[in-house]
Design an enzyme around this catalytic site. Structure first.
Site, mmCIF file in Angstrom:
data_model
loop_
_atom_site.group_PDB
_atom_site.id
_atom_site.type_symbol
_atom_site.label_atom_id
_atom_site.label_comp_id
_atom_site.label_asym_id
_atom_site.label_seq_id
_atom_site.Cartn_x
_atom_site.Cartn_y
_atom_site.Cartn_z
ATOM 1 N N HIS A 132 -7.768 -4.159 9.554
ATOM 2 C CA HIS A 132 -7.456 -4.097 8.067
ATOM 3 C C HIS A 132 -6.016 -4.680 7.892
ATOM 4 C CE1 HIS A 132 -5.112 0.011 9.171
ATOM 5 N NE2 HIS A 132 -4.220 -0.948 8.850
ATOM 6 N N ASP A 177 0.803 -1.217 -0.143
ATOM 7 C CA ASP A 177 -0.110 0.094 0.048
ATOM 8 C C ASP A 177 0.995 1.308 0.333
ATOM 9 O OD1 ASP A 177 0.819 -0.299 2.564
ATOM 10 O OD2 ASP A 177 -0.867 -0.680 3.344
ATOM 11 N N GLU A 226 -9.856 -1.284 4.673
ATOM 12 C CA GLU A 226 -10.352 -0.883 5.996
ATOM 13 C C GLU A 226 -11.583 -1.738 6.081
ATOM 14 O OE1 GLU A 226 -8.789 0.739 8.171
ATOM 15 O OE2 GLU A 226 -8.071 2.636 7.562
ATOM 16 N N ASP A 244 -8.205 -1.994 13.681
ATOM 17 C CA ASP A 244 -9.739 -2.209 13.126
ATOM 18 C C ASP A 244 -9.664 -3.493 12.171
ATOM 19 O OD1 ASP A 244 -8.370 -1.305 10.882
ATOM 20 O OD2 ASP A 244 -9.783 0.443 10.534
HETATM 21 C C1 GLP Z 1 -0.775 0.376 8.662
HETATM 22 C C2 GLP Z 1 -0.402 -0.311 7.230
HETATM 23 C C3 GLP Z 1 -0.458 -1.611 7.487
HETATM 24 C C4 GLP Z 1 0.078 -2.233 8.752
HETATM 25 C C5 GLP Z 1 -0.949 -1.869 9.834
HETATM 26 C C6 GLP Z 1 -0.599 -2.231 11.155
HETATM 27 O O1 GLP Z 1 -1.415 1.319 8.565
HETATM 28 N N1 GLP Z 1 -0.997 0.144 6.174
HETATM 29 O O2 GLP Z 1 0.060 -2.387 6.478
HETATM 30 O O3 GLP Z 1 0.035 -3.444 8.540
HETATM 31 O O4 GLP Z 1 -1.145 -0.333 9.557
HETATM 32 O O5 GLP Z 1 0.491 -1.370 11.437
HETATM 33 P P1 GLP Z 1 1.691 -1.542 12.636
HETATM 34 O O6 GLP Z 1 2.424 -2.611 12.162
HETATM 35 O O7 GLP Z 1 2.454 -0.315 12.731
HETATM 36 O O8 GLP Z 1 0.884 -1.749 13.927
#
Ligand code: GLP
Length: 260
Positions: free
Chosen positions: A137, A66, A142, A135
């Site tokens: 995702h 992403d 989302e 959440d």
């Molecule tokens: C982000 C990214 C995701 C990631 C998730 C968790 O916003 N777009 O690819 O896996 O949220 O983030 P983190 O690993 O920092 O908790």
């Protein structure tokens, strides 16, 4: 789905073992890369193996999950720049072999279609690393995302913008409103999904992912349909799993030679 409850350093070694095995067997494998905090320990382990054991990424290709829409090319939080700093440059991986959705394209739908095409032309993703949002995702899919969605533009949920404000000086207003993300259908086509999660704030999302009903409300639940999905979680992230003891026993009885 295999659930392994292990501290972050062990999660990192297990995921790095799977990636190393893949690269040593097929040097031109295709890796799916995630940003965020969750894969950082894995990247640290891969850098170590590159430096100490000559693990080479030279012939591999990478596809990112992403990207934010609209962040200037040199913005430090642009995911292309983040992954360059966290992994790509440090394992001397040619940046041209690492691809990401284009958050600066004039025609975003066309760029998304091209991205899907590029993944297909690379032969698909062999191993996809994933984190999970609080959440539920994966990528930036989302809640409400179609379980068969493809790469497209999405609006970030308020929860995600507030979670990610920590990367933008704690200021939620600096977090972009839109992103481009591989869809849940795109991600599901990777041959092996490896999701990492740690911390109590991930416990509900992890419980839903593993044990909840498959639902667009918790997008990561699409992984229940995948034939080869591995979920690596620490004790805190596992704290709401109903069958945690069963997962522990299953993993304890697994032959040591068998990888993920
Ligand atoms: C982000 C990214 C995701 C990631 C998730 C968790 O916003 N777009 O690819 O896996 O949220 O983030 P983190 O690993 O920092 O908790």
């Amino acid at each position: 789905m295999e659930v392994i409850i292990a501290p972050v350093d062990q999660q990192a070694r297990l995921a790095a073992d799977a990636i190393e095995k893949l690269l040593r067997r097929e040097a031109d494998s295709t890796l799916g890369l995630a940003t965020g905090s969750s894969p950082l320990a894995v990247y640290g382990e891969l850098i170590h193996r590159h430096e100490q054991r000559g693990l080479s990424f030279a012939r591999a290709q990478g596809f990112m999950l992403d990207e934010y829409v609209g962040l200037p090319a040199d913005h430090p939080q642009r995911y292309r720049n983040v992954i360059a700093e966290e992994l790509v440059d440090r394992v001397h991986w040619n940046a041209e072999r690492v691809h990401g959705p284009d958050g600066l394209a004039a025609d975003i739908p066309a760029a998304c279609a091209e991205y899907e095409q590029a993944i297909a032309e690379a032969g698909g993703v062999d191993l996809q690393l994933l984190g999970i949002g609080t959440d539920g995702h994966i990528g930036f899919n989302e809640p409400g995302s179609s379980l068969s969605s493809r790469t497209r533009i999405k609006s970030l949920a308020p929860q995600t913008r507030s979670d990610n404000a920590r990367f933008f000086d704690g200021d939620v207003d600096q977090v972009p409103v839109h992103c481009v993300t591989q869809g849940l259908g795109t991600i599901s086509e990777a041959r092996h999904l490896v999701l990492l999660a740690s911390g109590r704030h991930k416990a509900e999302a992890v419980h839903q992912l593993v044990e909840g009903p498959i639902s667009a409300l918790w997008p990561a639940t699409v992984m229940q349909l995948h034939p080869h999905a591995t979920v690596l979680v620490d004790e805190a992230a596992a704290s709401r799993l109903q069958l945690a003891d069963y997962y522990r026993q299953t993993y304890a009885a697994k032959p040591a030679w068998q990888g993920l």
